[in-house]
Write a protein that holds these residues in place. Structure first.
Motif, PDB file in Angstrom:
ATOM      1  N   UNK A 286       0.830  -1.210   0.000  1.00 34.14           N
ATOM      2  CA  UNK A 286       0.000   0.000   0.000  1.00 34.14           C
ATOM      3  C   UNK A 286       0.861   1.256   0.000  1.00 34.14           C
ATOM      4  N   UNK A 287       1.952   1.182   0.774  1.00 32.74           N
ATOM      5  CA  UNK A 287       2.843   2.356   0.843  1.00 32.74           C
ATOM      6  C   UNK A 287       3.484   2.619  -0.510  1.00 32.74           C
ATOM      7  N   UNK A 288       3.893   1.508  -1.204  1.00 32.36           N
ATOM      8  CA  UNK A 288       4.468   1.692  -2.544  1.00 32.36           C
ATOM      9  C   UNK A 288       3.455   2.326  -3.487  1.00 32.36           C
ATOM     10  N   UNK A 289       2.187   1.851  -3.383  1.00 33.86           N
ATOM     11  CA  UNK A 289       1.142   2.466  -4.209  1.00 33.86           C
ATOM     12  C   UNK A 289       0.982   3.945  -3.874  1.00 33.86           C
ATOM     13  N   UNK A 290       0.932   4.191  -2.567  1.00 30.01           N
ATOM     14  CA  UNK A 290       0.809   5.592  -2.154  1.00 30.01           C
ATOM     15  C   UNK A 290       1.998   6.412  -2.632  1.00 30.01           C
ATOM     16  N   UNK A 291       3.199   5.777  -2.597  1.00 24.72           N
ATOM     17  CA  UNK A 291       4.387   6.492  -3.068  1.00 24.72           C
ATOM     18  C   UNK A 291       4.280   6.825  -4.551  1.00 24.72           C
ATOM     19  N   UNK A 292       3.840   5.820  -5.352  1.00 27.53           N
ATOM     20  CA  UNK A 292       3.670   6.086  -6.783  1.00 27.53           C
ATOM     21  C   UNK A 292       2.650   7.194  -7.009  1.00 27.53           C
ATOM     22  N   UNK A 293       1.518   7.069  -6.264  1.00 22.99           N
ATOM     23  CA  UNK A 293       0.495   8.103  -6.388  1.00 22.99           C
ATOM     24  C   UNK A 293       1.045   9.474  -5.979  1.00 22.99           C
ATOM     25  N   UNK A 294       1.824   9.469  -4.893  1.00 23.60           N
ATOM     26  CA  UNK A 294       2.419  10.725  -4.432  1.00 23.60           C
ATOM     27  C   UNK A 294       3.423  11.266  -5.437  1.00 23.60           C
TER      28      UNK A 294
END
Length: 466
Positions: A286-294
């Motif tokens: 989830x954090x990686x997804x959030x990082x990509x989104x960020x």
């Protein structure tokens, strides 16, 4: 004799008078009882030695055993005899009343010399008495009383005789006590058949040996005290070490108990950590997804920020252009005002020229009409004149010549007026061209507004002026 003794010298006199000879060590306990109570034994011995050495009434052959000199001075015999007669202490004033006829200063000097006389003692109330009066034997030890009795009887005494002699000084002394003292000290010798005598040399040797022995014992005691302090310090250190060891044992036991608890907690934590690892793996995704989104949002934000910066730069450029246009507008307004003033001047000139042209046209038309009427009249006159005489024809010809000359002159003037009219028309065309040029440049709404405002202000100013 009642009353306390005045000084240390008097105590020493009284003690040595009774015992005849004593050492400093033997004098110390008696002096310590009566005087110098707050001093230590060593300080008392030092003061006794100083007092014995300073006063001449004390003598010592070997510097160890001290004796009181009872011979005294001959100058003090009169006072001695007076006290023997009175058998009671007397003060200095009483001595003067009782026939001691001397001056007061000399009496005081003699009283000072009485201190060095072994026959006299001074009480605490200032009275003087004799050393031989009423010796208080109760304060002296049994040993010294026995020594005095044996000194009085150097040939020796039996136990019963010695008990009787000592009983005169101390009634409580029994044969057992006296026998115990005689058996205790080696300087009391038993000659035979229960007869006892005193050996002074043996006493000196014994006391010196005892003194050395006491010094050695004192040294041993001091050494023992030092060793005791060392051992006590060692014991205290060992006790501290034992306490520290016991404390460490308790801490180790507590640490072991804590370790067991921690091991159980660690096992629980491992299970919990395994579960948390799964959760962390999911969270990481989830954090990686959030990082990509960020990152995408950061890219968008950067692009928006770049556009904003471009807009800001453009806005700044526009502001600069607006400032330049404002400056140009100010310049144009100033030039427009000057042009308006020139235009009004040109309009006034045009009006004047038009008025002049109209006047010239009117005058020319009037002149032409006049000339035409004159020509008609002249033609009529010519016709009349033709009909008239030839003489008149000549006159008329002359008149025609004059009229033709006038006509030529008027034609030349009309040509001049035409030229002036052409020049005025050319100037008017130029003014129209300039006006059209100004109108083309003044098509901007702001310029029109300013022109209208200027025209309104000028109209108002004219109305106010009118």
């Amino acid at each position: 004799m009642s009353g306390k003794l005045n000084s240390l010298t008097d105590v020493l006199k009284k003690t040595l008078f009774f015992f005849e000879s004593l050492t400093v060590a033997e004098l110390t306990p008696y002096v310590h009882k009566q005087m110098l109570v707050d001093y230590s034994q060593e300080q008392v011995e030092e003061n006794i030695c100083l007092c014995l050495e300073q006063h001449k009434c004390f003598e010592s052959s070997d510097g160890y055993i001290w004796v009181l000199n009872l011979e005294g001075k001959r100058e003090n015999d009169q006072l001695y005899n007076l006290l023997l007669k009175k058998q009671q202490p007397l003060s200095s004033s009483e001595l003067i009343k009782n026939g001691l006829k001397k001056k007061k200063n000399k009496l005081l000097a003699e009283q000072a010399e009485l201190i060095n006389d072994g026959r006299f003692i001074q009480l605490s109330n200032g009275q003087w008495g004799l050393t031989e009066w009423e010796v208080e034997t109760e304060q002296y030890s049994l040993k010294h009383l026995i020594i005095k009795a044996l000194k009085i009887h150097p040939t020796g005494l039996s136990l019963a005789q010695l008990t009787d002699v000592v009983g005169n000084w101390r009634q409580t002394a029994g044969q057992k006590e006296i026998y115990g003292v005689l058996r205790k000290f080696p300087y009391f010798d038993e000659i035979g058949n229960g007869v006892w005598c005193y050996n002074a040399e043996a006493r000196v040797i014994y006391e010196r040996i005892i003194k050395r022995y006491l010094k050695s014992i004192k040294r041993q005691r001091d050494r023992w005290h030092r060793e005791r302090l060392k051992w006590s310090q060692k014991c205290a250190g060992l006790q501290k070490q034992i306490e520290e060891i016991s404390a460490t044992h308790r801490e180790v036991a507590a640490a072991l108990a804590l370790r067991q608890n921690e091991v159980s907690q660690f096992e629980q934590m491992t299970t919990q950590m395994a579960e948390k690892d799964l959760l962390l793996a999911l969270r990481k995704k989830e954090i990686y997804r959030y990082k990509e989104h960020m990152q995408k949002l950061d890219a968008k934000a950067n692009s928006i920020l770049y556009q904003c910066r471009l807009w800001v730069a453009r806005y700044k450029e526009k502001e600069k252009e607006i400032q330049k246009l404002q400056q140009l507008l100010n310049v144009n307004q100033s030039s427009q005002e000057s042009l308006f003033s020139k235009l009004q001047q040109y309009k006034e000139r045009e009006r004047e020229n038009r008025a002049k042209l109209i006047e010239m046209k009117e005058s020319h038309a009037n002149r032409v009409a006049e000339l035409q009427t004159e020509i008609v009249e002249l033609k009529q006159k010519l016709e009349r004149l033709k009909e008239n005489t030839s003489q008149e024809q000549k006159i008329w010809r002359t008149e025609i010549n004059t009229l033709s000359a006038d006509l030529k002159h008027s034609m030349s003037e009309s040509e001049k007026l035409g030229n002036a009219l052409r020049l005025a028309q050319q100037e008017l065309e130029k003014i129209k061209n300039e006006y059209e040029y100004l109108e083309n440049h003044l098509t901007h709404p702001l310029v029109r507004m300013m022109a209208r405002l200027v025209s309104l202000f000028r109209k108002n100013a004219r109305q106010v002026a009118s």
